[in-house]
Write a protein that holds these residues in place. Structure first.
Motif, PDB file in Angstrom:
ATOM      1  N   ARG A   1      70.082  18.603 -26.660  1.00  0.00           N
ATOM      2  CA  ARG A   1      70.805  19.277 -27.747  1.00  0.00           C
ATOM      3  C   ARG A   1      70.240  20.655 -28.093  1.00  0.00           C
ATOM      4  O   ARG A   1      70.981  21.626 -28.254  1.00  0.00           O
ATOM      5  CB  ARG A   1      70.789  18.378 -28.999  1.00  0.00           C
ATOM      6  CG  ARG A   1      71.690  18.872 -30.121  1.00  0.00           C
ATOM      7  CD  ARG A   1      71.750  17.852 -31.251  1.00  0.00           C
ATOM      8  NE  ARG A   1      72.334  16.599 -30.834  1.00  0.00           N
ATOM      9  CZ  ARG A   1      73.655  16.377 -30.752  1.00  0.00           C
ATOM     10  NH1 ARG A   1      74.486  17.331 -31.060  1.00  0.00           N
ATOM     11  NH2 ARG A   1      74.095  15.207 -30.355  1.00  0.00           N
ATOM     12  N   LEU A   2      68.913  20.747 -28.192  1.00  0.00           N
ATOM     13  CA  LEU A   2      68.304  22.015 -28.618  1.00  0.00           C
ATOM     14  C   LEU A   2      68.418  23.108 -27.551  1.00  0.00           C
ATOM     15  O   LEU A   2      68.033  24.247 -27.776  1.00  0.00           O
ATOM     16  CB  LEU A   2      66.834  21.802 -28.977  1.00  0.00           C
ATOM     17  CG  LEU A   2      66.586  20.944 -30.230  1.00  0.00           C
ATOM     18  CD1 LEU A   2      65.105  20.598 -30.365  1.00  0.00           C
ATOM     19  CD2 LEU A   2      67.055  21.667 -31.484  1.00  0.00           C
ATOM     20  N   TYR A   3      68.918  22.740 -26.373  1.00  0.00           N
ATOM     21  CA  TYR A   3      69.023  23.706 -25.276  1.00  0.00           C
ATOM     22  C   TYR A   3      70.477  24.051 -24.949  1.00  0.00           C
ATOM     23  O   TYR A   3      70.745  24.765 -23.998  1.00  0.00           O
ATOM     24  CB  TYR A   3      68.347  23.135 -24.018  1.00  0.00           C
ATOM     25  CG  TYR A   3      66.887  22.882 -24.235  1.00  0.00           C
ATOM     26  CD1 TYR A   3      65.930  23.825 -23.855  1.00  0.00           C
ATOM     27  CD2 TYR A   3      66.448  21.726 -24.877  1.00  0.00           C
ATOM     28  CE1 TYR A   3      64.595  23.612 -24.075  1.00  0.00           C
ATOM     29  CE2 TYR A   3      65.104  21.494 -25.112  1.00  0.00           C
ATOM     30  CZ  TYR A   3      64.185  22.446 -24.711  1.00  0.00           C
ATOM     31  OH  TYR A   3      62.854  22.231 -24.944  1.00  0.00           O
ATOM     32  N   ARG A   4      71.396  23.532 -25.745  1.00  0.00           N
ATOM     33  CA  ARG A   4      72.812  23.723 -25.428  1.00  0.00           C
ATOM     34  C   ARG A   4      73.238  25.172 -25.637  1.00  0.00           C
ATOM     35  O   ARG A   4      72.605  25.913 -26.393  1.00  0.00           O
ATOM     36  CB  ARG A   4      73.666  22.794 -26.289  1.00  0.00           C
ATOM     37  CG  ARG A   4      73.465  21.315 -25.948  1.00  0.00           C
ATOM     38  CD  ARG A   4      74.564  20.484 -26.559  1.00  0.00           C
ATOM     39  NE  ARG A   4      75.847  20.891 -26.053  1.00  0.00           N
ATOM     40  CZ  ARG A   4      76.538  20.232 -25.128  1.00  0.00           C
ATOM     41  NH1 ARG A   4      76.057  19.123 -24.605  1.00  0.00           N
ATOM     42  NH2 ARG A   4      77.694  20.674 -24.732  1.00  0.00           N
TER      43      ARG A   4
ATOM     44  N   PRO B   1      75.291  26.181 -29.772  1.00  0.00           N
ATOM     45  CA  PRO B   1      74.496  25.662 -30.888  1.00  0.00           C
ATOM     46  C   PRO B   1      75.324  25.363 -32.138  1.00  0.00           C
ATOM     47  O   PRO B   1      75.006  24.433 -32.872  1.00  0.00           O
ATOM     48  CB  PRO B   1      73.469  26.772 -31.161  1.00  0.00           C
ATOM     49  CG  PRO B   1      73.895  27.953 -30.370  1.00  0.00           C
ATOM     50  CD  PRO B   1      74.789  27.472 -29.269  1.00  0.00           C
TER      51      PRO B   1
ATOM     52  N   VAL C   1      69.196  15.656 -33.839  1.00  0.00           N
ATOM     53  CA  VAL C   1      68.441  15.750 -32.596  1.00  0.00           C
ATOM     54  C   VAL C   1      67.725  14.423 -32.389  1.00  0.00           C
ATOM     55  O   VAL C   1      67.177  13.864 -33.333  1.00  0.00           O
ATOM     56  CB  VAL C   1      67.399  16.880 -32.700  1.00  0.00           C
ATOM     57  CG1 VAL C   1      66.575  16.976 -31.434  1.00  0.00           C
ATOM     58  CG2 VAL C   1      68.097  18.197 -32.990  1.00  0.00           C
TER      59      VAL C   1
END
Lengths: 176, 356
Positions: free
Chosen positions: A63-66, A69, A77
């Motif tokens: 998720r934090l790399y999508r 955002p 997360v």
């Protein structure tokens, strides 16, 4: 797909992983949160049954790399839990549905923060097409041609109480 | 899964209720987002639903894992700018927000009143409008006046996050306290939480009372009668209609601690003790301080918390502050994860212009 179809597909993928990796020693199965993690555990159980080989299973939340955002941040997360080291080891990413490929791109970026895997492969239960990035799966349970407006819903016993893959039409007539 | 909207919110290890297939209309229908639509700011927890709080606490679990990595950096807020605007001294809260923002790859700019145009007499509103003109995505602010962040939120597009306003609210502290409780003793509902000390001046107590009561905890507070808010009578329950209705006010620290799952000691804020409400620190320590004898009245294994910074020997004795039941240092660590969750939820979203 019925629950039998799901079971057979996962058995076949387990065999393919073994075949293509010379016995699969050292492989890490990294499931993508949430359903990919359950699929990765099932693959590991199959491989143990077939070869008596215990693979390490991890969970990955990209998720934090999508690249979207503003949509990604709408939901919580989840923790990423990978084996102590993936440095120099082969990693098989496991997810339920492969669609645009954007989740997998994000997952690969997340994985890099944990070390340099010797290679990364991708196993998915369903490939529904419509790729937006140059990503292809190494192991596919089933190719399901879809229209963009449709949804592919993978239901797994661990989360949903039953195994099934359902194609939801835009008007939501269910078809198996 | 490729489409986020299809993803279930259930956590990997704790399955949540089955998500039923949408019954028509929209194929976009998916799990409920953490925050209600239109939520832009975090000013206090009084208008947050239990579901929103739970979503933020869940997300902090994921953030906490990021903190345990060798590479403590993710690109989630790349290109976003966060300003910390502190009109009051602070170490842990400011550093905690700064670290949270930086781990998420946001650019964090710290503004303190000593080194800014505030020194030249610029008003709060003009200061934030200036910052707004620089297109910041979030303003994390601390201010000595209760309500100041509400004024700011009304005039800027950026997300406003209250990092403490006067004696009113400190919502991220309450969230991190709840996160710490949940990690140690599970669900907050039904737990007995004792809050001991200067309730009157405590924004930590107020935000915790809002948050904990929404999550279904039983709250017991106590403190010197001169340091209790209006409507808080020792030995009574705060009456209906009061913003903190249902909070139990104990007559003594012993009574408050008895059977508690969590004991929270508040800092005696020497800077807010203006008018002789306390006879002496020594007396306070004897009557209201948390020591091993008092902590022993709580449930075995009860958690001891303190929002920091501590006056050891006043509201808390050194042996328990550093003892096995203390989770005070963990609170600080959890603060970073909690603030990452808050910043991510509020800064990543697209905003649609127009003042609050």
């Amino acid at each position: 797909m019925s629950s039998d179809d799901v079971r057979r597909a996962l058995a076949r993928i387990a065999h393919e992983v073994l075949e293509r990796n010379d016995g699969a020693r050292d492989i890490v199965l990294a499931g993508i949160q949430t359903r990919g993690v359950h699929l990765a555990r099932r693959l590991a159980a199959n491989i143990e049954r077939f070869e008596g080989l215990r693979l390490e299973v991890g969970a990955l939340d990209p998720r934090l790399y999508r690249d979207d955002p503003e949509a990604a941040a709408l939901h919580p997360v989840k923790p990423t839990e990978l084996p102590a080291s993936i440095e120099g080891r082969p990693v098989v990413l496991v997810d339920d549905v492969l669609y645009t490929g954007r989740t997998i791109r994000a997952a690969m970026e997340a994985l890099l923060d944990f070390g340099r895997a010797s290679r990364i492969q991708l196993a998915v239960l369903v490939d529904r097409g419509h790729r937006e990035l140059p990503i292809r799966p190494d192991y596919v349970g089933k190719n399901i041609p879809t229209a963009r407006g449709e949804r592919v819903r993978v239901r797994l016993a661990e989360v949903d109480g039953e195994d099934a893959v359902v194609l939801l039409k835009p008007e939501s007539q269910e078809a198996r | 899964m490729d489409d986020l909207r299809m993803e279930s919110r259930s956590a990997g290890l704790q399955p949540s209720p089955v998500q039923t297939a949408p019954s028509g209309q929209s194929v976009e229908a998916g799990p409920t987002p953490i925050l209600r639509s239109g939520r832009r700011d975090l000013l206090d927890l009084d208008d947050f639903s239990p579901e929103e709080i739970t979503g933020l606490l869940d997300s902090a679990e994921g953030m906490s894992e990021v903190l345990s990595r060798d590479v403590r950096k993710t690109p989630a807020l790349r290109g976003k700018t966060i300003i910390t605007l502190f009109y009051e001294a602070s170490t842990r809260t400011r550093v905690s927000f700064e670290q949270a923002g930086k781990i998420l790859s946001a650019d964090v700019i710290n503004v303190t009143t000593e080194a800014s145009s505030v020194k030249k007499g610029e008003s709060l509103l003009n200061t934030v409008l200036t910052l707004q003109a620089m297109q910041v995505d979030a303003i994390v602010m601390r201010h000595p006046h209760s309500g100041a962040p509400y004024l700011v939120a009304h005039h800027v597009d950026a997300a406003v996050i209250n990092a403490g306003d006067g004696t009113h609210a400190h919502p991220t502290q309450a969230l991190l306290d709840m996160f710490t409780i949940r990690r140690h003793i599970g669900a907050i509902a039904g737990k007995r939480v004792a809050i001991v000390g200067d309730i009157l001046h405590s924004r930590v107590a107020r935000s915790n009372m809002h948050g904990l009561s929404k999550m279904g905890a039983q709250i017991v507070v106590c403190g010197p009668p001169t340091l209790l808010p209006m409507g808080f009578e020792p030995g009574r329950i705060v009456p209906e209609g009061h913003p903190f209705e249902g909070v139990n006010v104990a007559a003594s620290a012993d009574e408050a601690c008895e059977g508690a799952d969590v004991v929270m000691a508040l800092r005696i804020q020497k800077e807010r003790q203006d008018s002789g409400r306390l006879p002496s620190m020594r007396e306070y320590s004897t009557v209201w301080g948390i020591n091993s004898k008092r902590l022993a009245l709580a449930k075995p294994g009860a958690l001891l918390m303190h929002p920091g910074p501590m006056n050891e020997g006043v509201e808390i004795s050194s042996d328990v502050a550093h003892g096995v039941q203390s989770v005070i240092r963990e609170q600080v660590q959890n603060g970073v994860a909690m603030r990452m969750a808050v910043l991510y939820a509020l800064c990543a979203v697209k905003r649609e212009g127009g003042g609050g």
